[in-house]
Design an enzyme around this catalytic site. Structure first.
Site, PDB file in Angstrom:
ATOM      1  CD  GLU A  75     -25.334  13.729  30.486  1.00  0.00           C
ATOM      2  OE1 GLU A  75     -25.019  12.846  31.319  1.00  0.00           O
ATOM      3  OE2 GLU A  75     -24.685  14.776  30.335  1.00  0.00           O
ATOM      4  CG  ASP A 136     -26.282  18.171  26.139  1.00  0.00           C
ATOM      5  OD1 ASP A 136     -27.099  18.795  26.848  1.00  0.00           O
ATOM      6  OD2 ASP A 136     -25.424  17.403  26.622  1.00  0.00           O
TER       7      ASP A 136
END
Length: 431
Positions: A75, A136
């Site tokens: 991330e 993500d």
């Protein structure tokens, strides 16, 4: 998914000489001094310079110093690349990507997905702590690479993006009975029930916690299947850009599904960090995290505010979240935790929460915008930083939220970045 380390606060080499260089198994390197001293340009971004000085090392590793493992995540690496695009900082972009390839991908992100967590292991060595990937971050990596290819005219970035997207589509996208295509949080650990593993060893492996908030399959052939899902993993502008680059992929469908998913799970404008989907049964409350909306879900509001107004999925999401814009009109600070089932609010969220809400409140025309803007600006205030230095997560939420609020970037309907430096700063920076 990856924010257990932030529960009390929030979870959580250039080219390394070459890709064959040893991936930093010794002492913790100091933060990047060279990066911190980047000469200000016409579009100087103080919060970005703070990010480089405090959280980015010389080798391109984005570190979260608040965690015991001094860890880095996929991330953080992918977000950092997006911020480098917004800042027109290709040198940092390259360092972050090459560190990720070498350390999260063991030198190869063309045929494998990046590990989501790297840091100091229990034996004192440095390396991958959890090899499972985070979908993500994988999408943001691909997005950053596609935009880097376009903005800096570097086709090799686009080649890397398409190879990564192929792996995401194969390993992190599934079909939920009765709902359809959905992005799974990772390849492992987010579905229970279903077919029985072939042997006891596989069953024992499947029963282990995967370290990212998920538990592997319970191995009961007669149990209903259930998935754990995270609404913050589906930023619509990112999906639009991926769909434009890979029309045969599931990205356009996922953008539509993002609107359906958030509409289904939001109650009183509150989106839970995690949601469950059962077959049979449909959407329900997550058995692990419950109905809490906090450090993960704050990004749902952030992404929704940055989605172009004409986007159909974006409109559906904003409509589902609208009660929260009304709620914020009467609050001095965002709640740290909300409960979707009861509507209960708890605590006071950090400054990064205020920053994350700026695009959302602006899009909603909320009278609460001014108060949150004033509060969020403390993230870049030197006096405030001396009292309470910004954490990793506060800083990245601030870069996204304040950067958007200051007009440093926008998303076009296609998902492409519209950047301040392409216009106001290009001629000045070239002098």
């Amino acid at each position: 998914m990856r924010h257990a380390a932030f529960a009390a606060r929030r979870r959580l080499l250039g080219w390394l000489g070459s890709l064959g260089a040893a991936p930093l198994l010794g002492a913790l390197p100091r933060p990047a001094q060279a990066a911190a001293q980047v000469a200000p340009q016409a579009c100087d971004w103080p919060l970005y310079r703070q990010f480089l000085a405090r959280l980015v090392q010389d080798d391109g590793r984005v570190i979260d110093p608040s965690t015991p493992e001094q860890h880095s995540t996929s991330e953080g690496q992918s977000y950092g690349m997006v911020f480098a695009l917004i800042a027109n900082d290709r040198a940092t972009f390259d360092r972050l990507w090459q560190w990720s390839v070498a350390n999260l991908g063991a030198g190869d992100l063309a045929t494998r997905l990046p590990a989501w967590r790297w840091g100091r292991r229990s034996d004192g060595s440095w390396g991958v702590i959890d090899a499972n990937s985070a979908s993500d971050a994988d999408l943001w990596f691909a997005y950053a690479l596609l935009e880097g290819a376009r903005l800096w005219k570097q086709p090799r970035y686009a080649t890397a993006a398409r190879a990564l997207l192929k792996q995401v589509a194969a390993q992190e996208v599934g079909s939920l009975p009765g709902f359809g295509t959905m992005l799974l949080p990772g390849p492992q650990g987010f579905m229970t029930g279903g077919p029985k593993p072939a042997d006891k060893a596989e069953a024992a492996s499947a029963a282990k916690d995967d370290g990212k908030g998920g538990a592997r399959s319970d191995a009961k052939s007669d149990a209903p299947r259930q998935w754990r899902l995270n609404a913050s993993y589906l930023p619509v502008p990112v999906l639009r850009r991926l769909a434009a680059a890979d029309g045969a992929g599931p990205w356009a469908t996922l953008a539509v599904q993002a609107g359906r998913f958030i509409t289904a799970v939001a109650r009183r404008g509150i989106v839970p960090d995690w949601s469950a989907y059962a077959s049979p049964g449909g959407f329900g409350t997550d058995a692990v995290k419950g109905d809490v909306s906090s450090y993960d879900a704050i990004r749902v509001y952030l992404w929704s505010g940055m989605t172009p107004r004409a986007d159909a999925a974006g409109r559906a999401i904003r409509q589902a979240l609208a009660p929260h814009a009304q709620r914020m009109a009467g609050l001095a600070a965002p709640p740290e935790r909300m409960h979707a089932d009861s509507g209960a609010l708890e605590g006071e969220g950090p400054l990064g929460f205020s920053a994350a809400l700026l695009p959302f409140l602006a899009a909603a025309g909320s009278s609460g915008l001014a108060a949150q803007r004033s509060r969020a600006q403390g993230l870049a205030d030197p006096v405030h930083q001396q009292r309470a230095p910004a954490t990793y997560y506060d800083t990245v939420l601030g870069l996204f939220g304040l950067g958007y609020d200051e007009g440093r970037y926008r998303f076009a309907p296609s998902g492409q970045l519209e950047l301040q430096w392409e216009k106001a700063c290009r001629s000045a920076a070239a002098k």
